[in-house]
Design a protein around this motif. Structure first.
Motif, short mmCIF file in Angstrom:
data_model
loop_
_atom_site.label_atom_id
_atom_site.label_comp_id
_atom_site.label_asym_id
_atom_site.label_seq_id
_atom_site.Cartn_x
_atom_site.Cartn_y
_atom_site.Cartn_z
N GLY A 1 33.16 8.09 7.93
CA GLY A 1 33.18 7.01 8.90
C GLY A 1 32.45 7.42 10.15
N SER A 2 32.34 6.51 11.10
CA SER A 2 31.72 6.82 12.38
C SER A 2 32.65 7.68 13.22
CB SER A 2 31.43 5.52 13.14
OG SER A 2 32.65 4.99 13.67
N PRO A 3 32.16 8.29 14.29
CA PRO A 3 33.04 9.04 15.18
C PRO A 3 34.19 8.19 15.74
CG PRO A 3 30.77 9.62 15.61
CD PRO A 3 30.74 8.46 14.66
N TYR A 4 33.93 6.90 15.97
CA TYR A 4 35.01 6.01 16.39
C TYR A 4 36.12 5.99 15.34
CZ TYR A 4 32.16 3.75 20.10
OH TYR A 4 31.42 3.46 21.22
N SER A 5 35.73 5.81 14.09
CA SER A 5 36.70 5.72 13.01
C SER A 5 37.44 7.04 12.79
CB SER A 5 36.01 5.29 11.71
OG SER A 5 35.52 3.97 11.81
N VAL A 6 36.72 8.15 12.91
CA VAL A 6 37.35 9.47 12.74
C VAL A 6 38.39 9.71 13.83
CG1 VAL A 6 36.95 11.96 12.70
CG2 VAL A 6 35.35 10.42 11.54
N GLU B 1 26.27 11.77 21.75
CA GLU B 1 26.69 10.37 21.66
C GLU B 1 27.92 10.23 20.78
OE1 GLU B 1 22.71 10.65 23.13
OE2 GLU B 1 23.64 11.52 21.34
N ASP B 2 27.99 11.02 19.71
CA ASP B 2 29.13 10.98 18.80
C ASP B 2 30.40 11.51 19.47
OD1 ASP B 2 27.44 10.07 16.68
OD2 ASP B 2 26.76 12.12 16.42
N LEU B 3 30.24 12.58 20.24
CA LEU B 3 31.39 13.12 20.96
C LEU B 3 31.87 12.14 22.03
CD1 LEU B 3 30.56 15.62 19.36
CD2 LEU B 3 30.85 16.99 21.44
N ARG B 4 30.94 11.44 22.65
CA ARG B 4 31.34 10.42 23.63
C ARG B 4 32.12 9.30 22.97
NH1 ARG B 4 25.27 10.20 26.05
NH2 ARG B 4 25.39 11.91 27.55
N MET B 5 31.69 8.89 21.77
CA MET B 5 32.43 7.86 21.04
C MET B 5 33.86 8.30 20.77
SD MET B 5 29.66 6.68 18.14
CE MET B 5 27.94 6.46 18.54
N ALA B 6 34.00 9.52 20.27
CA ALA B 6 35.34 10.03 19.97
C ALA B 6 36.19 10.11 21.22
CB ALA B 6 35.23 11.41 19.32
#
Length: 432
Positions: A404-409, A311-316
């Motif tokens: 931060g979240s993956p979005y923020s990174v 899910e984190d990789l999808r956000m990024a």
């Protein structure tokens, strides 16, 4: 004795203690349902104690070992630790061994080994991540874990429970990681001898991986454990992994009773939450991403048990699609497990990340634990999806780590500085 009005945590502890009920402050002996450790905290620490006592594991089938800290070996010392780990697994007939396939806190749920209602002891501070499944999961030091491995029991003082309820829907670009950074600021990091229960419509709507973030970072808040009541989302996750819950009604009954007593109840509106950033050098030094100011970065890191799930990789990837990282910035991706890497490759997520200029690292704890690739030099600044930013955590003492979240990174990697990810997401979604 009939006892009513118990919290979820109290019910799980009472079951493990063979009691009808327990109350906060009581000291009880609990039977452990499942114990695990990794290559750093387990075999090399346990063997001397077990050999001195002349005993084996109390129940090898209830013990798991995961190699995730020293993998792949980068020097002779790391290689020796891994050699000792593999020898211990063989010599003590460990029931489940996962070698170089990811971080223990994600690998064990991936295999359905975390069960609702169980009492779980882990040789790592982020063991509470398993509490997302309605288990009581706490981290123990090497000496305590060796005793647990030998006897299958441990003692504890029943903690009071703090309940945190979230209602409403998140804005685009806001995640469970933002919830936890916000709570680090609001509740502080000194919550010893207490447990935290996450609840409310927002939590009930979360997928298991996001609930895992909530439970995982109970450790940063200083709680003994974090927990979420098991429900249909929990059951579906385990069933998909071939380990369905046999008695769903009993698992649902673990939910806190309406007349139970909490130390405190906090209620928050998810719709009001913005992306959050933890500034150096502590997770509670938190500010909104839109108020961070000009902070240029050298490195963006997406990794760790809490920040590199699929899910984190999808956000990024949502942020990075069609974009390139800024000149002079390195974006490192260390998926939390081999299964995560496989799925990211199959979905095309990995291709999106690589096309943006990311560098793929092996699955493991890596730079989050100050090991392997991705460490920082003096004076460098990194934004990371990990859970801790203590001084020296990811390399040199004079490096600066923001969380931060993956979005923020991902957004910071594109901008070359820490930014609110929501404008970039809005552009992507408008163009879709």
């Amino acid at each position: 004795m009939s006892v009513t009005g118990m919290t979820l945590v109290e019910k799980v502890i009472a079951r493990a203690a063979g009691r009808a009920g327990v109350t906060p402050g009581e000291i009880v002996t609990a039977e452990v349902d499942f114990a695990f450790a990794h290559d750093s905290s387990g075999p090399r620490r346990w063997r001397p104690y077990l050999e001195e006592l002349g005993v084996g594991l109390w129940a090898p089938s209830k013990v798991a070992i995961v190699s995730d800290h020293y993998v792949p070996a980068v020097d002779a010392e790391s290689a020796e630790i891994l050699k000792q780990t593999r020898a211990f697994v063989r010599d003590y007939s460990v029931g489940a061994f996962f070698d170089m396939v990811g971080i223990c806190h994600l690998v064990l749920p991936e295999h359905g080994l975390i069960r609702p209602g169980h009492f779980i002891a882990g040789g790592d501070s982020h063991t509470p991540m398993a509490g997302a499944f309605g288990a009581y999961a706490a981290g123990y030091g090497a000496t305590d874990m060796a005793a647990i491995a030998a006897t299958g029991e441990t003692w504890l003082a029943v903690p009071e429970t703090v309940r945190v309820e979230w209602s409403g829907a998140f804005q685009p670009g806001v995640t469970a990681k933002d919830v936890m950074l916000f709570l680090c600021r609001e509740l502080g990091l000194d919550n010893a001898f207490q447990a935290i229960e996450y609840a409310g419509p927002t939590v009930e709507a979360m997928a298991m991986p996001e609930r895992m973030v909530l439970a995982n970072m109970a450790a940063e808040l200083g709680f003994e454990t974090g927990i979420v009541a098991p429900d249909a989302v929990t059951f579906a996750y385990l069933a998909e992994r071939g380990r369905p819950v046999e008695d769903e009604a009993a698992a649902r009954a673990l939910a806190s009773d309406p007349d139970c007593s909490y130390r405190a109840v906090h209620r928050f509106d998810a719709a009001k939450l913005a992306p959050q950033i933890a500034q150096p050098h502590t997770p509670d030094n938190v500010i909104g991403a839109d108020a961070i100011g000009e902070v240029a970065i050298d490195q963006a890191y997406i990794g760790a048990c809490v920040g590199a799930k699929i899910e984190d990789l999808r956000m990024a990837a949502e942020v990075l699609a069609g974009r390139r990282i800024a000149p002079g910035v390195r974006l490192l991706i260390a998926p939390a497990s081999a299964k995560t890497t496989e799925l990211a490759a199959r979905e095309g997520v990995l291709a999106t990340l690589m096309a943006a200029g990311a560098v793929l690292l092996p699955s493991g704890c890596g730079a989050c634990a100050g090991m392997g690739a991705g460490l920082l030099a003096a004076g460098e600044t990194c934004i990371s999806s990990t859970n801790r930013n203590f001084k020296g955590r990811m390399g040199h003492n004079e490096a600066r780590v923001y969380l931060g979240s993956p979005y923020s990174v991902a957004a910071a990697a594109v901008a070359g500085r820490i930014v609110d990810p929501r404008p970039m997401l809005a552009e992507q979604r408008a163009a879709a």
